[in-house]
Design an enzyme around this catalytic site. Structure first.
Site, short mmCIF file in Angstrom:
data_model
loop_
_atom_site.label_atom_id
_atom_site.label_comp_id
_atom_site.label_asym_id
_atom_site.label_seq_id
_atom_site.Cartn_x
_atom_site.Cartn_y
_atom_site.Cartn_z
N GLY A 18 0.82 -1.20 0.00
CA GLY A 18 0.00 0.00 0.00
C GLY A 18 0.85 1.25 0.00
N GLY A 21 0.40 8.79 2.62
CA GLY A 21 0.82 10.16 2.39
C GLY A 21 2.26 10.41 2.77
CB VAL A 25 3.48 -0.40 3.62
CG1 VAL A 25 3.75 -1.62 4.50
CG2 VAL A 25 3.28 0.83 4.50
CG ASP A 134 -4.37 9.21 11.92
OD1 ASP A 134 -5.56 9.54 11.77
OD2 ASP A 134 -3.63 8.86 10.98
#
Length: 675
Positions: A18, A21, A25, A134
């Protein structure tokens, strides 16, 4: 980063997992320890950005400090050719966001189990004074065993590092953002608790509470709008569970849980019967701000500052000084110049002002007329009625009574709501909207298969409540065991099998303990009373039927063992139920067999598991509620079912394989006999 590239001579890149921002990964293989790992590599376009590098390093520092089974472990930190990377534990599975989408609706017990794992991990972070900031489903990974692991501490911050949190700077995902973060205030532990409440909301309803066209509009809703009720979406959700959501997402942090451990303790008991009648949580009014009285000196200073000068009185332009009076001895002859001027009205003296006032009045009247007309043309407000559980037609008619119409219709799979019935409306029930608004409907397209869990050694009462809320039919039989009474010993639906909850009946074998029961005389009692007695004493009952002149129809007339016998808990008692008096001129009963083939179903191709099969009969001697025979099969199996039918009585049989009814035949007569 291309596949087969070896990072630092140790981590061979396999494929991309993936892109984010801040970093990308990759799945990699550790050539030294021979294991798969996840490599988080700082993006090339950001490797010269000092703020991003600091954030990347902060993630490494925060993750290094946290060792917990539900936090993704950090294995290594390195740099190669100016590229900074982290080597982390590889979690094979999916993130919680996709897990909710694929598995929704989740059984309530599973929701509680996942949340308990997440809360335990966050508690560890808070114990180290680290705030995640987050928390969202995208940063929570679910492995193949169903375990949750928190990742991405990229914007986590230690409480002592105040410089890392800038006022008026919003970090984190706006859908899970706390009101204080939306205002630009510094994040606290209560901010993480708010995000956890939103995650719990999404797990219960399948969606976030607030949506909008822009991030700003969503952020505004977080500190202006009330959290929608999860019970409006699903009335089967206990009030105690909704209260956890409401308290965690209170607008004022002081109304939230003081610590994550408090939220975990409250969540743990939400399905307990003792909390069934709990009232809805209402946050305390903590608005203690008082009107401050300004000192008199400040008031005078403020007044002085507001006075730029005194108002001056000016003489009228047409006024002239008075002339001296003429001598009285001889009146002077009036001349045209001496004659008094005729008096004129104010309007004649100020024609321009008059026109301005008339024009202003016309404009004001016109504006007033426009405002009144606009107000009258606006639709009146109305409240959205509750339409969950209705068909689309019924929902349309109900909405029409409130001058509303159906807007977008979305169909999703649901194991809690029957096919073609409304799951929820958007906006939700009790929301105030203008008349003639269009209301979106989410309608069930039917049940979807789900993986059945392994509940052996769990509490039957807890499992029963969880499965019933998911749509399963749950039954039990008792068995004598040294295991604690009430625990599940076995289940007839294999763990891992894919089933439709609404079509599945699962029977658990439950430990009745190892004590003895002095069996009472059950003759003369109804079937309901006998079942209640058996339930209270951990006994199984096998009902049979027969004619007798000794007892009226529907009541027992014999039992085996007899009353007064000491029997072990979990034993089976056979009770004969009366069909009434033997009819006169009754023809002899017909005895015959019906042969049926039970198909075998392989749950997995690699290692086939035995199928559990239960057979229920109804004839002269058997009742449909009583299990006639239970067997396990490893291949297609043909069996003979015995029937005894008298007169016009019709028989029936039902076959259940791994909890799913695969055959249910009624109206059986001797003509169905198999030679």
């Amino acid at each position: 980063m291309t596949p087969n590239y070896t990072l630092s001579g140790r981590y061979r890149i396999v494929r991309s997992l993936g892109e984010g921002g801040m970093a990308n990964v990759y799945l990699a293989h550790d050539l030294i320890l021979d294991r798969d790992v996840a490599v988080k590599l700082l993006r090339l376009d950001l490797r010269d950005d000092p703020k991003t590098i600091k954030r990347f390093q902060r993630e490494a520092l925060a993750t290094t400090e946290l060792v917990h089974p539900h936090i993704v472990s950090l294995y290594d930190v390195g740099e190669e050719n100016g590229m900074q990377y982290l080597v982390m534990e590889y979690v094979k599975g999916m993130d919680l966001k996709n897990y909710i989408k694929s598995q929704f609706p989740l059984p309530l017990q599973q929701v509680l189990d996942i949340m308990a794992q997440i809360l335990s991990a966050v508690a560890t972070a808070h114990a180290h004074n680290i705030i995640h900031r987050d928390l969202k489903p995208q940063n929570i990974l679910i492995d193949e065993a169903g375990n949750a692991k928190i990742t991405d501490f990229g914007i986590a911050v230690a409480l002592s590092e105040h410089t890392m949190t800038q006022t008026n700077t919003i970090l984190g995902s706006v859908h899970y953002l706390s009101p204080e973060q939306a205002r630009g205030s510094m994040a606290t532990k209560q901010s993480d608790i708010y995000s956890l409440g939103i995650i719990l909301y999404e797990m219960l309803t399948g969606s976030v509470p607030f949506n909008g066209e822009t991030a700003v509009s969503i952020a505004l809703k977080h500190f202006q709008s009330a959290i929608p009720s999860v019970r409006d979406y699903d009335a089967d959700i206990p009030q105690a569970l909704e209260n956890v959501v409401l308290r965690a997402t209170a607008k004022d942090p002081r109304n939230r849980y003081a610590a994550v451990e408090d939220m975990a303790a409250d969540l743990k008991t939400t399905l307990a019967p003792a909390r069934a009648g709990e009232k809805r949580f209402e946050p305390a009014d903590l608005n203690i701000d008082e009107t401050k009285i300004m000192p008199s000196a400040d008031i005078q200073a403020a007044l002085a500052a507001s006075q730029d000068g005194k108002t001056q009185v000016m003489p009228r332009a047409h006024e002239a000084p008075a002339k001296p009076k003429p001598a009285a001895s001889k009146p002077a002859e009036a001349t045209p110049e001496d004659k008094p001027l005729p008096k004129r009205s104010w309007a004649k003296r100020h024609p321009l002002r008059r026109k301005l006032l008339i024009g202003l009045g016309i404009v004001l009247l016109f504006a007033l007329a426009v405002l009144v007309g606009w107000e009258l043309s606006q639709p009146q407000a109305t409240t959205i009625p509750k339409v969950t559980g209705m068909t689309k037609q019924a929902a349309t008619e109900t909405l029409a009574k409130r001058h509303l119409s159906v807007g977008t219709v979305r169909r999703v799979k649901s194991n809690r709501v029957r096919k073609n019935q409304v799951i929820k409306s958007t906006p939700g029930a009790k929301t105030s909207v203008p008349e003639r608004s269009k209301i979106g409907l989410t309608i069930s397209s039917g049940a979807k298969e789900m993986s059945f869990g392994n509940y052996v050694n769990d509490s039957y009462q807890d499992v029963r409540q969880t499965l019933k809320s998911a749509g399963f039919t749950v039954k039990k039989v008792y068995s004598t065991s040294d295991v604690t009474a009430g625990q599940i010993i076995s289940q007839d639906v294999a763990a891992g099998s894919r089933v439709l909850p609404t079509d599945t009946t699962v029977t658990f074998t439950v430990s009745a303990g190892s004590h003895y029961v002095n069996l009472k005389d059950l003759t003369g009692e109804s079937q309901r009373d006998i079942l209640t007695y058996a339930q209270d004493n951990g006994l199984n009952v096998n009902f049979q039927r027969g004619y007798t002149d000794e007892q009226k129809e529907g009541y027992s007339y014999d039992q085996e063992p007899d009353g007064g016998t000491n029997v072990r808990s979990g034993s089976t008692v056979t009770v004969m139920m009366s069909r009434g008096n033997q009819p006169t001129n009754q023809p002899d009963p017909k005895n015959f067999y019906v042969k049926v083939t039970i198909p075998f179903k392989a749950l997995t191709a690699a290692a086939p598991q035995a199928n559990n099969v239960k057979i229920y009969l109804e004839d002269d001697t058997h009742t449909r509620e009583t299990l006639y025979r239970e067997l396990t099969i490893m291949h297609d199996t043909r069996i003979s079912l015995p029937f005894q039918l008298t007169g016009d009585l019709k028989g029936r049989y039902r076959i259940v394989r791994n909890g799913v009814t695969i055959a249910n035949k009624t109206q059986i007569t001797a003509e169905d006999a198999t030679n």
